[in-house]
Motif scaffolding. Structure first.
Motif, PDB file in Angstrom:
ATOM      1  N   ARG A  66       0.839  -1.206   0.000  1.00  0.00           N
ATOM      2  CA  ARG A  66       0.000   0.000   0.000  1.00  0.00           C
ATOM      3  C   ARG A  66       0.873   1.256   0.000  1.00  0.00           C
ATOM      4  O   ARG A  66       0.616   2.206  -0.759  1.00  0.00           O
ATOM      5  CB  ARG A  66      -0.912   0.005   1.221  1.00  0.00           C
ATOM      6  CG  ARG A  66      -1.911   1.165   1.249  1.00  0.00           C
ATOM      7  CD  ARG A  66      -2.593   1.276   2.601  1.00  0.00           C
ATOM      8  NE  ARG A  66      -1.672   1.696   3.641  1.00  0.00           N
ATOM      9  CZ  ARG A  66      -1.312   2.967   3.842  1.00  0.00           C
ATOM     10  NH1 ARG A  66      -1.789   3.930   3.064  1.00  0.00           N
ATOM     11  NH2 ARG A  66      -0.476   3.281   4.809  1.00  0.00           N
ATOM     12  N   ILE A  67       1.907   1.264   0.829  1.00  0.00           N
ATOM     13  CA  ILE A  67       2.799   2.424   0.883  1.00  0.00           C
ATOM     14  C   ILE A  67       3.554   2.574  -0.435  1.00  0.00           C
ATOM     15  O   ILE A  67       3.752   3.695  -0.931  1.00  0.00           O
ATOM     16  CB  ILE A  67       3.778   2.289   2.062  1.00  0.00           C
ATOM     17  CG1 ILE A  67       3.014   2.302   3.389  1.00  0.00           C
ATOM     18  CG2 ILE A  67       4.807   3.417   2.044  1.00  0.00           C
ATOM     19  CD1 ILE A  67       3.888   2.083   4.605  1.00  0.00           C
ATOM     20  N   ARG A  83       7.374  -2.685  13.527  1.00  0.00           N
ATOM     21  CA  ARG A  83       7.086  -3.670  12.491  1.00  0.00           C
ATOM     22  C   ARG A  83       5.962  -3.215  11.561  1.00  0.00           C
ATOM     23  O   ARG A  83       5.996  -3.478  10.363  1.00  0.00           O
ATOM     24  CB  ARG A  83       6.718  -5.007  13.146  1.00  0.00           C
ATOM     25  CG  ARG A  83       6.629  -6.182  12.180  1.00  0.00           C
ATOM     26  CD  ARG A  83       6.286  -7.456  12.946  1.00  0.00           C
ATOM     27  NE  ARG A  83       7.276  -7.727  13.974  1.00  0.00           N
ATOM     28  CZ  ARG A  83       8.433  -8.346  13.753  1.00  0.00           C
ATOM     29  NH1 ARG A  83       8.738  -8.742  12.525  1.00  0.00           N
ATOM     30  NH2 ARG A  83       9.275  -8.570  14.733  1.00  0.00           N
ATOM     31  N   TYR A  84       4.957  -2.531  12.106  1.00  0.00           N
ATOM     32  CA  TYR A  84       3.773  -2.177  11.327  1.00  0.00           C
ATOM     33  C   TYR A  84       3.880  -0.814  10.665  1.00  0.00           C
ATOM     34  O   TYR A  84       3.308  -0.604   9.593  1.00  0.00           O
ATOM     35  CB  TYR A  84       2.539  -2.198  12.232  1.00  0.00           C
ATOM     36  CG  TYR A  84       1.244  -1.936  11.504  1.00  0.00           C
ATOM     37  CD1 TYR A  84       0.663  -2.920  10.699  1.00  0.00           C
ATOM     38  CD2 TYR A  84       0.604  -0.713  11.602  1.00  0.00           C
ATOM     39  CE1 TYR A  84      -0.514  -2.679  10.022  1.00  0.00           C
ATOM     40  CE2 TYR A  84      -0.579  -0.458  10.935  1.00  0.00           C
ATOM     41  CZ  TYR A  84      -1.137  -1.450  10.150  1.00  0.00           C
ATOM     42  OH  TYR A  84      -2.305  -1.205   9.464  1.00  0.00           O
ATOM     43  N   VAL A  85       4.624   0.108  11.281  1.00  0.00           N
ATOM     44  CA  VAL A  85       4.654   1.492  10.801  1.00  0.00           C
ATOM     45  C   VAL A  85       5.970   1.831  10.102  1.00  0.00           C
ATOM     46  O   VAL A  85       5.971   2.402   9.006  1.00  0.00           O
ATOM     47  CB  VAL A  85       4.411   2.475  11.966  1.00  0.00           C
ATOM     48  CG1 VAL A  85       4.499   3.920  11.475  1.00  0.00           C
ATOM     49  CG2 VAL A  85       3.053   2.221  12.599  1.00  0.00           C
ATOM     50  N   VAL A  86       7.094   1.492  10.725  1.00  0.00           N
ATOM     51  CA  VAL A  86       8.393   1.947  10.225  1.00  0.00           C
ATOM     52  C   VAL A  86       8.930   1.045   9.117  1.00  0.00           C
ATOM     53  O   VAL A  86       9.302   1.518   8.036  1.00  0.00           O
ATOM     54  CB  VAL A  86       9.409   2.051  11.377  1.00  0.00           C
ATOM     55  CG1 VAL A  86      10.781   2.458  10.832  1.00  0.00           C
ATOM     56  CG2 VAL A  86       8.938   3.055  12.410  1.00  0.00           C
ATOM     57  N   VAL A  87       8.987  -0.254   9.389  1.00  0.00           N
ATOM     58  CA  VAL A  87       9.611  -1.190   8.444  1.00  0.00           C
ATOM     59  C   VAL A  87       8.946  -1.160   7.063  1.00  0.00           C
ATOM     60  O   VAL A  87       9.643  -1.141   6.038  1.00  0.00           O
ATOM     61  CB  VAL A  87       9.633  -2.614   9.029  1.00  0.00           C
ATOM     62  CG1 VAL A  87      10.082  -3.626   7.977  1.00  0.00           C
ATOM     63  CG2 VAL A  87      10.569  -2.675  10.232  1.00  0.00           C
ATOM     64  N   PRO A  88       7.607  -1.169   6.962  1.00  0.00           N
ATOM     65  CA  PRO A  88       7.010  -1.079   5.620  1.00  0.00           C
ATOM     66  C   PRO A  88       7.426   0.163   4.844  1.00  0.00           C
ATOM     67  O   PRO A  88       7.619   0.103   3.624  1.00  0.00           O
ATOM     68  CB  PRO A  88       5.503  -1.075   5.919  1.00  0.00           C
ATOM     69  CG  PRO A  88       5.362  -1.802   7.204  1.00  0.00           C
ATOM     70  CD  PRO A  88       6.576  -1.398   7.995  1.00  0.00           C
ATOM     71  N   LEU A 125      13.006   1.536  -0.277  1.00  0.00           N
ATOM     72  CA  LEU A 125      14.098   0.727  -0.824  1.00  0.00           C
ATOM     73  C   LEU A 125      13.748   0.164  -2.190  1.00  0.00           C
ATOM     74  O   LEU A 125      14.607   0.081  -3.079  1.00  0.00           O
ATOM     75  CB  LEU A 125      14.411  -0.404   0.156  1.00  0.00           C
ATOM     76  CG  LEU A 125      15.391  -1.490  -0.307  1.00  0.00           C
ATOM     77  CD1 LEU A 125      16.773  -0.913  -0.529  1.00  0.00           C
ATOM     78  CD2 LEU A 125      15.436  -2.626   0.700  1.00  0.00           C
ATOM     79  N   LEU A 126      12.495  -0.221  -2.394  1.00  0.00           N
ATOM     80  CA  LEU A 126      12.077  -0.833  -3.659  1.00  0.00           C
ATOM     81  C   LEU A 126      11.614   0.192  -4.695  1.00  0.00           C
ATOM     82  O   LEU A 126      11.835   0.010  -5.892  1.00  0.00           O
ATOM     83  CB  LEU A 126      10.951  -1.837  -3.394  1.00  0.00           C
ATOM     84  CG  LEU A 126      11.307  -3.026  -2.500  1.00  0.00           C
ATOM     85  CD1 LEU A 126      10.084  -3.900  -2.272  1.00  0.00           C
ATOM     86  CD2 LEU A 126      12.445  -3.837  -3.100  1.00  0.00           C
ATOM     87  N   VAL A 127      10.974   1.255  -4.246  1.00  0.00           N
ATOM     88  CA  VAL A 127      10.410   2.233  -5.181  1.00  0.00           C
ATOM     89  C   VAL A 127      11.506   3.066  -5.845  1.00  0.00           C
ATOM     90  O   VAL A 127      11.422   3.371  -7.048  1.00  0.00           O
ATOM     91  CB  VAL A 127       9.398   3.137  -4.462  1.00  0.00           C
ATOM     92  CG1 VAL A 127       9.055   4.358  -5.311  1.00  0.00           C
ATOM     93  CG2 VAL A 127       8.126   2.363  -4.153  1.00  0.00           C
ATOM     94  N   ALA A 128      12.526   3.435  -5.093  1.00  0.00           N
ATOM     95  CA  ALA A 128      13.578   4.292  -5.658  1.00  0.00           C
ATOM     96  C   ALA A 128      14.258   3.660  -6.883  1.00  0.00           C
ATOM     97  O   ALA A 128      14.414   4.331  -7.915  1.00  0.00           O
ATOM     98  CB  ALA A 128      14.611   4.642  -4.587  1.00  0.00           C
ATOM     99  N   PRO A 129      14.663   2.381  -6.849  1.00  0.00           N
ATOM    100  CA  PRO A 129      15.240   1.788  -8.071  1.00  0.00           C
ATOM    101  C   PRO A 129      14.245   1.690  -9.221  1.00  0.00           C
ATOM    102  O   PRO A 129      14.634   1.838 -10.387  1.00  0.00           O
ATOM    103  CB  PRO A 129      15.687   0.389  -7.603  1.00  0.00           C
ATOM    104  CG  PRO A 129      15.888   0.521  -6.132  1.00  0.00           C
ATOM    105  CD  PRO A 129      14.839   1.486  -5.693  1.00  0.00           C
ATOM    106  N   LEU A 130      12.966   1.432  -8.913  1.00  0.00           N
ATOM    107  CA  LEU A 130      11.966   1.374  -9.980  1.00  0.00           C
ATOM    108  C   LEU A 130      11.838   2.720 -10.675  1.00  0.00           C
ATOM    109  O   LEU A 130      11.757   2.800 -11.908  1.00  0.00           O
ATOM    110  CB  LEU A 130      10.621   0.943  -9.402  1.00  0.00           C
ATOM    111  CG  LEU A 130      10.530  -0.495  -8.884  1.00  0.00           C
ATOM    112  CD1 LEU A 130       9.159  -0.757  -8.267  1.00  0.00           C
ATOM    113  CD2 LEU A 130      10.807  -1.492  -9.994  1.00  0.00           C
TER     114      LEU A 130
END
Length: 252
Positions: free
Chosen positions: A37-38, A132-137, A143-148
């Protein structure tokens, strides 16, 4: 001396926060739905600003470089400069800066708002780990969106450079593509993607840290969002310089 001690204390706190994020990320449970979602929100917020920020860079390199290369009759080699500059430097740095401005500030504001409203404590009361629910996601999403986004900006940057070099500048299309494919290697692409992954993780980490440590009211939330943008941009530019020097020294 007091300012130096404060700086070292902050660096130590951020490092400890980073270790906690890593430890939490590699253990279960994982909130994959929240991460996706984020990611969707970040892509929606960042794709247009990132594209508009990076696309003109290729055109600028083509316009400025073409004039210089024409002095030596080497305008056909313009694409070599364009490809290396876009893939290795401009695209990763500018894409990550825009992610920091758009995504980092929103993540810090969201977490900071939850903190000052007591929602973080409420999650802990309900036996939901806020880290776990707020920060890590948020960290994983950045981490994943920037390379995309970097892949998209590579395409836009090279296309804008081609547009101003070939149809408008008179450079031969075949020579442009030949030197581009000869100069740009898979290593250039992986270097850019690696930089973006590193920078994206730093954006998510600092946004989470500053958001979790927001204290007060709306002013504290605004300060956390603003500090996230400032700190991450400075960190991105500094780390980009260090990484580039290290890669050049290693011959990569």
């Amino acid at each position: 001396m007091r300012a130096l001690l404060q700086l070292l204390s902050t660096i130590g706190a951020v490092f400890a926060f980073f270790l906690e994020v890593v430890q939490t990320a590699v253990t279960r449970p994982r909130y994959v739905g929240e991460t996706l979602r984020i990611m969707a929100v970040l892509v929606k917020r960042c794709i247009v600003p990132v594209g508009l920020a990076v696309a003109p860079v290729g055109a600028v390199i083509a316009l400025q470089g073409l004039e210089i290369f024409q002095m030596f009759g080497l305008e056909r080699m313009l694409s070599s400069l364009l490809g290396t500059a876009i893939f290795r430097e401009y695209s990763p740095a500018l894409a990550s800066v825009m992610v920091a401005a758009q995504a980092g500030s929103s993540i810090a504001a969201r977490i900071g708002t939850m903190q000052v409203r007591g929602q973080i404590d409420a999650l802990a009361v309900m036996s939901v780990d806020p880290m776990r629910y707020v920060v890590v996601p948020g960290v994983i999403a950045c981490l994943l969106v920037a390379p995309l986004l970097n892949v998209m900006t590579n395409i836009l940057g090279v296309f804008s450079g081609w547009l101003f070099a070939v149809p408008l500048g008179g450079v031969n299309h075949g020579a442009f593509m030949e030197h581009l494919t000869a100069q740009v290697t898979p290593a250039d692409l992986w270097v850019g993607l690696g930089k973006c992954g590193l920078f994206g993780a730093a954006v998510g980490l600092l946004a989470g840290y500053l958001g979790m440590h927001a204290r007060g009211g709306a002013e504290a939330v605004g300060k956390a969002a603003n500090d996230t943008v400032v700190y991450t941009i400075v960190l991105i530019l500094l780390v980009d310089y260090i990484v580039s020097m290290a890669l050049l020294g290693a011959g990569i």
